[in-house]
Design an enzyme around this catalytic site. Sequence first.
Site, PDB file in Angstrom:
ATOM      1  N   ARG A  63       3.679  -6.623  -7.705  1.00  0.00           N
ATOM      2  CA  ARG A  63       4.306  -7.940  -7.819  1.00  0.00           C
ATOM      3  C   ARG A  63       5.251  -8.175  -6.641  1.00  0.00           C
ATOM      4  O   ARG A  63       6.455  -7.948  -6.726  1.00  0.00           O
ATOM      5  CB  ARG A  63       5.047  -8.071  -9.144  1.00  0.00           C
ATOM      6  CG  ARG A  63       5.502  -9.503  -9.420  1.00  0.00           C
ATOM      7  CD  ARG A  63       5.908  -9.696 -10.864  1.00  0.00           C
ATOM      8  NE  ARG A  63       6.101 -11.110 -11.171  1.00  0.00           N
ATOM      9  CZ  ARG A  63       6.323 -11.589 -12.387  1.00  0.00           C
ATOM     10  NH1 ARG A  63       6.373 -10.766 -13.426  1.00  0.00           N
ATOM     11  NH2 ARG A  63       6.472 -12.877 -12.591  1.00  0.00           N
ATOM     12  N   LYS A 103       0.822  -1.213   0.000  1.00  0.00           N
ATOM     13  CA  LYS A 103       0.000   0.000   0.000  1.00  0.00           C
ATOM     14  C   LYS A 103       0.860   1.268   0.000  1.00  0.00           C
ATOM     15  O   LYS A 103       0.547   2.236  -0.703  1.00  0.00           O
ATOM     16  CB  LYS A 103      -0.927   0.027   1.223  1.00  0.00           C
ATOM     17  CG  LYS A 103      -2.014  -1.031   1.215  1.00  0.00           C
ATOM     18  CD  LYS A 103      -2.984  -0.849   2.370  1.00  0.00           C
ATOM     19  CE  LYS A 103      -2.326  -0.949   3.734  1.00  0.00           C
ATOM     20  NZ  LYS A 103      -1.769  -2.297   3.999  1.00  0.00           N
ATOM     21  N   GLU A 147      -3.665   6.593   3.100  1.00  0.00           N
ATOM     22  CA  GLU A 147      -3.300   5.175   3.188  1.00  0.00           C
ATOM     23  C   GLU A 147      -3.887   4.554   4.444  1.00  0.00           C
ATOM     24  O   GLU A 147      -3.717   5.075   5.550  1.00  0.00           O
ATOM     25  CB  GLU A 147      -1.783   4.995   3.203  1.00  0.00           C
ATOM     26  CG  GLU A 147      -1.384   3.523   3.248  1.00  0.00           C
ATOM     27  CD  GLU A 147       0.096   3.309   3.493  1.00  0.00           C
ATOM     28  OE1 GLU A 147       0.455   2.194   3.909  1.00  0.00           O
ATOM     29  OE2 GLU A 147       0.894   4.246   3.282  1.00  0.00           O
ATOM     30  N   LEU A 173      10.603  -4.527  -7.141  1.00  0.00           N
ATOM     31  CA  LEU A 173      11.713  -3.575  -7.133  1.00  0.00           C
ATOM     32  C   LEU A 173      12.325  -3.496  -5.741  1.00  0.00           C
ATOM     33  O   LEU A 173      11.604  -3.270  -4.762  1.00  0.00           O
ATOM     34  CB  LEU A 173      11.225  -2.169  -7.525  1.00  0.00           C
ATOM     35  CG  LEU A 173      10.718  -1.958  -8.944  1.00  0.00           C
ATOM     36  CD1 LEU A 173      10.066  -0.597  -9.065  1.00  0.00           C
ATOM     37  CD2 LEU A 173      11.864  -2.081  -9.943  1.00  0.00           C
ATOM     38  N   LYS A 197      -1.543   9.305   6.417  1.00  0.00           N
ATOM     39  CA  LYS A 197      -1.744   7.993   7.037  1.00  0.00           C
ATOM     40  C   LYS A 197      -2.260   8.246   8.454  1.00  0.00           C
ATOM     41  O   LYS A 197      -1.474   8.403   9.393  1.00  0.00           O
ATOM     42  CB  LYS A 197      -0.442   7.197   7.060  1.00  0.00           C
ATOM     43  CG  LYS A 197      -0.628   5.738   7.466  1.00  0.00           C
ATOM     44  CD  LYS A 197       0.668   4.956   7.285  1.00  0.00           C
ATOM     45  CE  LYS A 197       0.506   3.506   7.737  1.00  0.00           C
ATOM     46  NZ  LYS A 197      -0.424   2.738   6.898  1.00  0.00           N
TER      47      LYS A 197
END
EC number: 6.3.3.3
Length: 226
Positions: free
Chosen positions: A173, A16, A112, A203, A38
């Site tokens: 991913r 997230k 978030e 990444l 957040k």
Amino acid sequence: MLTHFFVTGTDARVGKTIVTRALLQAMAAQGKCALGYKPVATGSQELADGIRNKDAVTLQNSSTISYPYEKITPLALLDEDIYVSDIPENIFEIMTSGLNFMLEGGDAVVVEGCDGWKTLITPNRFYSDWVRQQNIPVILVVGIQEGCVSHALLSAQAIITDGLPLAGWVANRINPCLAHYQETIDAIGNNIPAPLLGEIPYLPRAESRDMAKYIDLSLLHVKNEQ
């Protein structure tokens, strides 16, 4: 015009924060003043300069304006679980006050959440109750891994059932070794009534990279209704 939206996940640790960073950077690339928010941050640490949460710090560093940490995260908790922590009775008011502050200072605010959609913020209230109260369009982050298709479809169904717009979803991913990646993306995309806004590849140190190129903001057409 879309002024703010809420980023949730199919579960914890699905990316997230990285997706929120990508959204903020994509908005900034279009000339917008984009701010990360957040409201509640779990798993924080006590450091020399106070209680800090690494995800909230990432949002602070990814925003167009670097607001003080306390504005990015008004409630930083040391516990990993929200509902076992010392949550004040007026938590929703605190969260809303922080959101309104952010909306006054920026063109767009990316909020978030914590963990998945039906996260308990107290023993009997869901985080999603606040999102419903504020009527914020939702973006769903799907961590591409075994079992994610079911989690994605159930999460999307819950968001829509709660009466909120599902503005889109983002594939992250998190398992680079997963077989049948494209088939997984297709299975989710063919069964979620919302656009795929982007695919984040696996990444290392993504929290320090330029992530804007992985998000297509042109697919966001949902308007906030106050």
